[in-house]
Design a protein around this motif. Structure first.
Motif, PDB file in Angstrom:
ATOM      1  N   LYS A 157      42.279  46.292 -18.627  1.00  0.00           N
ATOM      2  CA  LYS A 157      41.301  46.998 -19.372  1.00  0.00           C
ATOM      3  C   LYS A 157      40.135  45.988 -20.145  1.00  0.00           C
TER       4      LYS A 157
ATOM      5  N   GLU B 223      40.412  58.105 -15.912  1.00  0.00           N
ATOM      6  CA  GLU B 223      40.387  56.980 -16.821  1.00  0.00           C
ATOM      7  C   GLU B 223      39.884  57.431 -17.996  1.00  0.00           C
TER       8      GLU B 223
ATOM      9  N   ILE C  19      47.235  56.429 -21.792  1.00  0.00           N
ATOM     10  CA  ILE C  19      46.918  55.324 -20.729  1.00  0.00           C
ATOM     11  C   ILE C  19      47.945  54.236 -21.072  1.00  0.00           C
TER      12      ILE C  19
END
Length: 178
Positions: free
Chosen positions: A69, A12, A21
């Protein structure tokens, strides 16, 4: 399981750092999202013997964000506080809607770390504690805030740890594909 979590956090962080991302923008109610993070971490909060005090708007505060997120920003902050805050202390979470953005303050009793380094990768607060974690949680949270054209700043003031999250008010056509 710890190794799996570390690998997922590394992956990540790598995607966020390289800006590869995938961002999935949608209308997100920040008040509801932060309450969800509280509810899903209620057991950790209770086990840490912390008293959360909330000062959130009565109405929804809807912004154009990536809900997953943004949730991770709140979750990472709450989890870090449950790991490092002194038991039987208060944690304050306040949200202020301003003209161009939303400001969220999370504060707790002073934690043992260097505020300049804590949002760097692999840095963990109070290294003498034996808690799980990769040292990537706040670095990921800061990256996710920045990917959404906001920011996360950590400071200490007297005996208080403060995290300030700024998330801009963007319309669908204003979001940037950096």
């Amino acid at each position: 399981l710890r190794l799996k979590a570390l690998i997922e956090d590394l992956f990540e962080m790598s995607k966020a750092a390289s800006k590869t991302i995938q961002m999935n923008y949608m209308k997100v109610d920040l008040v509801g999202l932060i309450r969800q993070a509280e509810l899903e971490n209620e057991e950790k909060i209770r086990e840490a013997h912390l008293e959360f005090r909330w000062k959130l708007p009565e109405d929804k505060v809807v912004l154009w964000l990536d809900s997953e997120k943004t949730y991770r920003i709140f979750e990472n902050l709450i989890v870090n506080i449950t790991k490092y805050a002194m038991p039987h202390t208060r944690v304050y979470i306040e949200m202020n809607e301003r003209l161009d953005d939303v400001q969220i303050f999370v504060s707790a009793g002073e934690l043992n770390f260097n505020t300049e380094e804590i949002t760097d990768r692999f840095v963990r607060g109070d290294s003498s504690r034996n808690t799980e974690g990769s040292g990537l949680g706040l670095a990921i949270a800061k990256s996710f805030a920045q990917l959404q054209h906001g920011n996360l700043n950590i400071t200490t003031e007297a005996d208080l740890f403060k995290a300030e999250i700024i998330l801009p008010k963007l319309e669908m056509n204003e979001k940037k594909e950096d």
